[in-house]
Motif scaffolding. Structure first.
Motif, short mmCIF file in Angstrom:
data_model
loop_
_atom_site.label_atom_id
_atom_site.label_comp_id
_atom_site.label_asym_id
_atom_site.label_seq_id
_atom_site.Cartn_x
_atom_site.Cartn_y
_atom_site.Cartn_z
N GLU A 32 0.88 -1.13 0.21
CA GLU A 32 -0.07 -0.11 -0.02
C GLU A 32 0.94 1.12 0.14
N TRP A 33 2.24 1.05 0.20
CA TRP A 33 2.98 2.33 0.29
C TRP A 33 3.94 2.48 -0.87
N TYR A 76 -2.08 6.90 -6.58
CA TYR A 76 -1.91 5.47 -6.98
C TYR A 76 -2.45 4.82 -5.67
N THR A 77 -3.32 3.81 -5.92
CA THR A 77 -3.79 3.06 -4.65
C THR A 77 -3.23 1.71 -4.88
N GLN A 87 -5.86 6.65 -9.74
CA GLN A 87 -7.21 6.85 -9.76
C GLN A 87 -8.03 7.73 -10.79
#
Length: 712
Positions: A641-642, A667-668, A679
């Motif tokens: 996630e990072w 971004y995810t 996104q």
């Protein structure tokens, strides 16, 4: 007033534990507050009032239930559990319990009670849950995982603090000036925790060993060893015991053994090897078959149970192979001397001897103690040359052994074994240990030849013992066991492999193995090889030492053990002792004792692998330190996630691109699809994708490399 409340709060906490223990220790019994008070020998009205209060509060928390007015019963018998602390980056933890069916228990930072990563603890589990995890709090530290840490000394006038390297150790250690042991500010050292007062935020410790200047090769390698709990030297009594062992092999000892000294025997090892665990003998039999001896150093002849030497070897569990050095399990006198099967020397061995036909089928087998004389020491490269050019010393024997190895290998894969060819990273180092270059090691026929005969010996020794006796009369033995993969792990890997056009058939173990082998063969030499291989390995279970299960899924063997490397692995020493005991018609040994020893060996093996990985990461960071700003092509090897991890294609160094540094979008993580998604523009970066990166920064202390994305 405040302090009185605090005292009464802690008294109540203790009382709560005692009350719950009454219920815990008495099964489904129902109690009212008077009965609980009587059980605890409490008669004063105020305390009895508090007990009634506790009963009501615990009923509200759904730990107890009020079955009739004033009468309480434990809802869940398992209110207290034991487990191991797995600390997360934010200071909270999950407690991994021994019960595989039990989910991990979440513990908030303030409820950890000074428990550290890896500690064995007792946890009180609440009725409530946090998502799919139950919540709890640590009530007792049963066993500390470690008390010694490597790190940096920070000095002030009246005291010092010690900042540990271990990122999961989130407390600095307070060091009184009197306990500095000569350490100066900024020096790298090993500190030992000596005390941790209840109300203190930080533990108190002393400097045990000064390692040296930060950034120096020797300092950093020793710090890695200390971080994973491996000693930097042998105790004096262990060295002395090793030195006192006689080199002489008596005629009396030779008489007890099968004599192989006149039979062609050689060793095949890496060019820089110093210890030679195993040798191969070969001779042609009159009936047209071949006799092949797998001769293993007889370590258990020299290392006797209960001696300081044996205790030290057991504690270490394994030799550790860092980038630039080996930390042996046994002192050098044994590992490189007495037990090493050096050429032109008589040596004591424990052997597995096979009569084989031309189709590599075993006609007869024999296990026992031997004496050998190695005629020649080969490096893998020498044997590879002989295989390819069909000329050289012992060419006939080597070509025949290679042919038999091919047949053993084919049979193994037909039976469902899985071939994982991972890329091994090696460094070219200067005399100070600085990395000058990185290369990958290639495994050829010479490596596989030795491997296949070692696998054969390991498998047949395990079968020989494992098939003796049934049920209760089964003999206790130490196996190298490997479970089949969990279904969901395999399915998610299969979905990922499909994106590269590889189909994994998950219908049966054999089909899984067959399709994985196709994938491994197809992917060889391609840019995505390492990513797919690593991911496939991660989807598998881990191999362990155990007395409970005999089979090895990855090798498709019903019985498997480790018999062939007693110089560098303690379980092999255990296996030698047990085999000798059972060959002499000894009774089955205590299973619990050997299971505990096996668990310890598995733990030490994992620590050694982690230390080896840390030394590779350090050298990769050191190598790229001089390449800041250089652009490379890499493969996305992991997503979180990072950020995303990228492995540079040409040198296999891995670093991270942080999501906050990719500025063209927000971004995810899409965990299910192993991807990072923009996104707005919906640009996707997926595991296995090729990207251009630039080396942004290197943090040697954290062994971290940061990349930035070079966008087209």
């Amino acid at each position: 007033m405040a302090s009185r409340n605090k005292t009464s709060h802690s008294v109540k906490q203790v009382l709560t534990q005692l009350v719950l223990q009454v219920f815990e220790n008495n099964g489904n019994q129902t109690y009212n507050y008077k009965q609980v008070s009587a059980k605890l020998n409490i008669s004063d009205p105020e305390s009895r009032e508090t007990i009634l209060e506790i009963l009501k509060e615990e009923a509200e928390k759904q730990v107890l239930k009020e079955v009739s007015r004033g009468n309480f019963q434990l809802i869940e018998l398992k209110t207290f559990v034991e487990g191991k602390v797995d600390l997360t980056a934010d200071g909270s933890a999950f407690i991994v319990t021994d019960d595989e069916a039990e989910t991990d228990i979440f513990v908030a930072p303030r409820k950890l009670r000074n428990a550290l990563n890896g500690d064995r603890v007792k946890v009180y589990v609440y009725g409530k849950s946090r998502g799919k995890h139950k919540e709890g709090e640590v009530i007792e530290i049963i066993q500390r995982a470690k008390m010694e840490f490597s790190g940096i000394v920070k000095l002030s006038e009246r005291f010092a603090f010690f900042i540990p390297d271990d990122r999961k150790m989130q407390h600095d250690i307070f060091i009184p000036i009197s306990e500095l042991n000569g350490a100066k500010n900024g020096i790298k050292a090993i500190a030992e925790i000596t005390d941790w007062p209840k109300e203190a935020k930080n533990p108190i410790g002393r400097i045990k060993t000064i390692l040296g200047k930060q950034g120096e090769n020797n300092t950093e390698m020793n710090a890695i060893l200390a971080e994973y709990g491996f000693p930097l030297s042998f105790p004096a009594e262990v060295e002395q015991e090793a030195e006192e062992i006689s080199e002489e092999i008596s005629e009396e000892e030779i008489q007890k053994r099968r004599d192989f000294r006149s039979i062609t025997t050689f060793t095949i090892d890496p060019v820089d090897a110093k210890d030679f665990d195993d040798a191969i003998s070969f001779r042609f039999l009159e009936n047209g078959n071949y006799e092949i001896g797998v001769h293993i150093a007889d370590v258990s002849h020299y290392v006797l149970p209960g001696t300081p030497l044996d205790h030290e070897a057991f504690e270490r569990g394994t030799s550790v192979y860092l980038v630039d050095r080996v930390i042996p399990m046994l002192p050098e006198r044994l590992s490189n001397g007495l037990c090493s099967l050096r050429p032109k020397e008589e040596k004591l061995c424990f052997s597995a001897v096979f009569e084989m036909d031309a189709d590599a089928q075993i006609v007869t087998e024999w296990f026992g103690k031997t004496v050998i004389y190695s005629d020649r020491r080969f490096a893998y490269e020498d044997v590879q040359e002989i295989i390819e050019n069909k000329e050289g010393d012992y060419v006939k024997e080597i070509l025949l052994l290679n042919d038999l190895a091919y047949k053993l290998r084919d049979r193994k894969f037909k039976n469902g074994a899985i071939s994982f060819e991972t890329t091994e990273v090696k460094f070219k180092l200067d005399e100070n240990g600085k990395p000058l270059g990185v290369y990958t090691k290639e495994r050829k026929d010479a490596h596989k030849l030795i491997e296949d005969f070692m696998l054969l010996a390991n498998r047949r020794v395990a079968e020989f013992i494992g098939k003796k006796g049934k049920g209760k009369s089964k003999l206790t033995f130490v196996y190298r066991s490997h479970d089949s993969p969990k279904e969901d792990n395999l399915l998610s890997f299969a979905q990922f492999a499909l994106r590269f056009g590889y189909k994994i058939n998950t219908n049966s173990d054999k089909e899984i193995a067959r399709s994985l082998n196709h994938l491994m063969a197809d992917v060889e030499g391609k840019k995505e090889q390492n990513v797919l291989t690593q991911l496939a390995i991660r989807s598998m279970a881990k191999a362990v030492y155990t007395t409970k299960k005999t089979s090895h899924y990855g090798l498709a063997f019903d019985f498997y053990t480790h018999f062939t490397s007693p110089i560098r692995r303690y379980p092999d020493v255990m296996v030698h002792r047990l085999l000798e005991h059972y060959l002499a018609k000894g009774k089955s040994v205590d299973v619990e004792t050997y299971e505990k020893m096996s668990v310890h060996a598995s733990q030490m093996e994992k620590k050694a692998a982690d230390a080896e990985r840390a030394s590779v990461k350090y050298k990769q960071a050191e190598y790229l330190q001089n390449q800041i700003g250089t652009v490379f092509t890499g493969i996305i090897s992991g997503v979180t996630e990072w950020g995303m991890y990228v492995e540079i294609e040409e040198n296999k160094c891995e670093g991270m691109i942080r999501l906050r540094d990719i500025t063209d979008d927000f971004y995810t993580l899409d965990e299910k699809n192993y991807a990072i998604i923009g996104q707005r523009k919906k640009k996707i970066y997926q595991l296995g994708d090729e990207v251009k990166i630039k080396v942004k920064s290197v943090d040697l202390t954290k062994k971290q490399i940061d990349f930035s994305l070079v966008q087209e």
